[in-house]
Design an enzyme around this catalytic site. Structure first.
Site, short mmCIF file in Angstrom:
data_model
loop_
_atom_site.label_atom_id
_atom_site.label_comp_id
_atom_site.label_asym_id
_atom_site.label_seq_id
_atom_site.Cartn_x
_atom_site.Cartn_y
_atom_site.Cartn_z
N TYR B 439 -27.95 -36.03 -56.51
CA TYR B 439 -27.28 -37.34 -56.66
C TYR B 439 -27.40 -38.23 -55.43
O TYR B 439 -27.88 -37.81 -54.40
CB TYR B 439 -25.85 -37.19 -57.18
N GLU B 440 -26.99 -39.48 -55.59
CA GLU B 440 -27.19 -40.52 -54.56
C GLU B 440 -28.66 -40.68 -54.19
O GLU B 440 -29.00 -40.91 -53.04
CB GLU B 440 -26.36 -40.24 -53.30
N GLY B 441 -29.52 -40.58 -55.19
CA GLY B 441 -30.96 -40.66 -54.94
C GLY B 441 -31.50 -39.27 -54.72
O GLY B 441 -31.17 -38.63 -53.73
#
Lengths: 595, 595
Positions: B439-441
């Site tokens: 997550y978050e890229g």
């Protein structure tokens, strides 16, 4: 969720052109296993495991095998019927001895069939794997009585076998076990004690379950020298050889585990009813450890294969996702593409594919040595095979299972956020894979075995001749300019392995065992990685030298995958040299605390 | 199951002698954060997170946050009360702006406090982390109205903030999102659309939840240029600023995930009632991506820290187990020992400890650049800090989270069979850690960001000057003969990094972007590994040069751990060079199939 398709082309190629099935099938006892017959068998096996076993993987994870109040265990829906079909179709005994009704296939072929089972359903496959181990123990050490009573039923899969080693205070240190076996006047024994982590220790698939239990006889010496092995059936056989009264042990609990939920991991208490569980001595008294290794060496290769098999399943799932998931644009284009087009996604998939093919080659080649160890045409050939099998068994077990965790993790990563959602199924492979570095001897134990027992074999000659054997492929690579970079990397990597092998051998010879132990795990990784490179090089040379041995598309891809292994993955091996030869001093001085 | 103790000595040492807290506390706005005060604050924080938050980790995993039929979510027992204490004790706003009631601590100190929260309870910590991200977005882009209505409540933690980016067809490619925002006559908007993977998108901890939502206004251009950001409160504020009527969105479902079970991951449907969810434009129309990165850059460092924090928790648990589990004998002894005495177990624990300290140093030093970027004493200093922050953010995010999965896996392995049993707790850390690379890229996106956006900054000058900065520690190491081997490895590793940086820079300059992308992930690993080596070298030099700055036992251990990093772990970086510079051709030619 995608299912599983057996990678038949690569299996056949590996058997025939990395290993040498044709040569193997000329040995006594294997004449029926010629390459064409084997291809046909694998084709049929692929259908069975894809269609019957693979669909039960997810349901097995979700439902798990459950302990009932009466001490029985209920397997997930569909398992009982699938197991019946597995037995009836003959797959259970495919590579087991013909004298007890097995199919008599070479072990080399057996591991390929087992790979399919493990890809299809890892948790389920453990039950036959342990049965196979118990047949090995019976075959080598069992009396005629024991063979007569149990061999055919175990070979056919009509009954299953288990291994009982671990106790609460005796894990990696098997010698600490306390279960007692009291001799009786009738020649049998009565067992008392508690065993833990007993895989498929109880289930509802068969009429009987045969436990192979390590225990101590009275007055046995302490440690591993005092251990004997006993055959303890769930139902003691009556005079006609049929399951009779229930033996005196009970299933105390089933572990709640990270993965392999369909495989019941039992705590078993022997002699709970007071009279003790009836057991029969297997082989000689005090020879329990030898018997255990007979069971365990086969199981170690079986577990190593799990790293391979679950990676293959994870790869198939990740590839299918990457092919259908449209997201982002390729460099220099405004059109959306499937993520399989992105270089970093291709890197993940190729890393999986290359490692998988290298692991498959290592497993098959090691199993082939297992066949030569028994069926080899001469004593020297048998001995060479035994040596190589001994050297490579810990590498197969530990390297393949470490890589398996890494690759199933990549399988999740390819999926992005969907990979973290359980319904997708990628997470199950990751969870399931994590047991394999632990059981049948932790990977740390494998590394210790490799460095302290296998490296010193014949004063280091076994590993030296293996390294010399690996260098031979370098000459063959010279004929193929496209393998130039791969050849350079492989040559460097083999040289690095020779250096660390020498260093470790010297430390062992000098008695600096802890220095060798400190580098053992990294050395095992190096050896596995380099051996994988050697076999991928052999595969590439075969593919380039003989353009008609397989589908041209397959051969082109094989060369590409082999080169990826050689140019992208193999170089990591040399990054391990410093840590292998750094010695124990920093570890010894470490004051491990939380500060 | 052992709990969690904040590693205060290492945190303080890292803040003061790897980073430079004293220098930082001389900057405008940070005078209250002198080293002694910070030590006292961390001491208190350590107590709070160990005693109040850490005990809820296991119950959170077991119970999970559950969706009720009415669309509300019930958090696990104890979470509500613990969250109230977290807000009341002021930890929620400790490093947030004082003008809205925050504690105004440097971010450098904030990350250390956040590490404690994440070690104590990763799933729980995500809620304040996202709130912090939303405060960043408000602070930089919010109108006075928005600030007045939401800033104080979010800073104090009385309300929480969320980020809404992902949609079913828009994951890594945010530009593909379709949620619509229709302008109204009163200046507000009405939102319609579906968002997925919304962390803590709904819960029962607070009276209101403020959603920060990416959406498209009518006639917006396609792709990322057409995105705007909206503030969508769960309860629309009434004229007195208090939560009024329920906004028009609903929670459709909560994901069943591999880990972080206590963190509800929601599917949110906006405008389900027909009228649309009331939203307020944040910053300029079409500036949504910029706003998103303001939120996300802080969150990326926060997620990177998760790799560190969960590894620390896993290390503490593995160490405690290894110290109490008696099994096997040391070389040359007949006495049973705790497994912490075995070289291979020490190797695993030291690998964890060394990586943890290196990650902590990297996180703290990166956060320090974040502080200088805002509070630096001059514009050139601020710019240098901004550049370095930009360079290191993807490295912190991806390297620490990849290492986190590796170390939590080792944490299981130290436990042997017990590690695979869920009740032990080691498996939870492994499961929880696996989200962070996603997550978050995803970490692949971080590597692409590093190679295609960060490396080319100022024609490569940013990375070159960072590498030059790293070489300075080599001279300092010359004064300490015990660092000789470490210095040799570090010098080689920095040279390797310089070479790959040049190679990738040249590929980018030549437009061979795919060649650079093919090596991006391995390059990020190399950069993280080498930066870790640089910081561990700085730590060792500080410890050897100033024998009074900390407890002598701590300093001796720090030097030993730093050397272990340098001599055992750092050398792996050079094993990546070949794959980084191998280019894209094998990936491009790969025909990825199952055969």
């Amino acid at each position: 969720m995608p299912g599983y398709v057996a990678p038949l082309a690569d299996m056949s190629f590996t058997l025939n052109h990395v290993a040498d099935l044709e040569q193997l099938s000329k040995l006594d006892g294997f004449q029926h296993a010629d390459p064409d017959t084997v291809d046909a068998i694998l084709d049929e096996a692929g259908r069975f495991f894809s269609e019957v076993i693979a669909p039960l993987n997810r349901v097995g994870d979700e439902a798990g095998s459950l302990l009932n109040e009466d001490g029985t265990i209920t397997t997930p829906d569909g398992f009982k019927e699938a197991y019946r079909m597995f037995v009836e179709s003959g797959w259970a005994g495919a590579h087991m001895p013909t004298e007890w009704g097995g199919g008599g296939l070479p072990y080399t072929v057996g591991v390929v069939i087992n790979e399919m089972f493990k890809s299809a359903n890892l948790a389920f496959s453990l039950c036959p794997m342990l049965t196979h181990g118990s047949v090995e123990a019976l075959k080598h050490h069992g009396s005629e009585d024991l063979l007569e009573n149990f061999a055919e039923k175990l070979v056919s899969g009509e009954w299953t076998g288990t291994m009982h080693l671990t106790e609460p205070e005796a894990g990696s240190d098997v010698g600490a076990l306390r279960t007692k076996a009291i001799p009786q006047d009738d020649g049998t024994y009565r067992l008392f004690g508690t065993k833990i982590f007993i895989t498929w220790g109880e289930h509802d698939l068969t009429d009987n379950i045969i436990h192979f239990v390590l225990a101590r006889t009275p007055d046995a010496p302490p440690g591993t020298r005092g251990i004997s092995m006993f055959v303890v059936p769930k139902f003691v056989l009556d005079s006609s050889g049929r399951p009779g009264r229930r033996n005196d042990y009970k299933i105390v609990s089933v572990e709640h585990k990270l993965g392999i939920h369909a495989s019941p991991t039992c705590v078993v208490s022997f002699g709970d009813g007071g009279e003790g569980a009836v057991g029969y001595l297997l082989g000689d008294e005090l020879a329990g450890m030898r018997n255990m290794f007979t069971m365990m060496n086969a199981a170690r290769i079986g577990v190593g294969m799990e790293g391979l098999a679950i990676s293959e399943r994870a790869y198939q799932q990740a590839l299918a996702f990457a092919q259908q998931r449209v997201q982002g644009r390729a460099v220099g284009s405004s059109e959306e593409v499937a993520i399989v087009e992105h270089p970093d996604v291709r890197r993940m998939l190729m890393t999986m594919k290359s490692y998988i093919e290298a692991m498959r080659a290592l497993v098959v080649v090691t199993a082939q040595e297992g066949d030569y160890a028994v069926h080899g045409e001469s004593e020297p050939r048998k001995q060479r095979a035994l040596d190589l099998l001994a050297l490579l068994t810990p590498v197969v077990k530990a390297w393949c299972t470490d890589v398996g965790v890494e690759l199933t993790s990549l399988g999740i990563q390819v999926h992005g956020g969907m990979g973290y959602v359980e319904e997708t199924g990628a997470a199950q492979h990751f969870r399931d894979s994590r047991i394999a570095p632990i059981y049948e001897g932790t990977n740390g134990i494998q590394a210790i075995d490799l460095v302290t027992r296998k490296l010193p074999m014949r004063n280091g000659e076994v590993v030296r001749s293996f390294i010399t054997e690996m260098t031979r492929v370098l000459d063959e690579m010279d004929d193929h300019p496209e393998l130039g970079s791969f050849r350079t990397e492989l040559s460097t990597a083999i040289k690095g392995l020779a250096d660390t092998s020498t260093w470790l051998g010297e430390r062992m010879a000098a008695g600096d065992v802890n220095d060798a132990l400190a580098g053992a795990t990294a050395y095992l990784t190096q050896l596995g990685t380099v051996a994988g490179g050697w076999l991928m090089a052999k595969a590439a040379v075969a593919a380039l030298s003989n353009p008609t041995i397989a589908d041209p598309g397959f051969l082109t891809e094989k060369v590409n995958t082999a080169r990826f292994y050689g140019e992208h993955l193999l170089p990591k091996a040399n990054g391990l040299i410093s840590t292998i030869t750094a010695g124990n001093s920093l570890l010894e001085n470490a004051s491990l605390t939380v500060m």
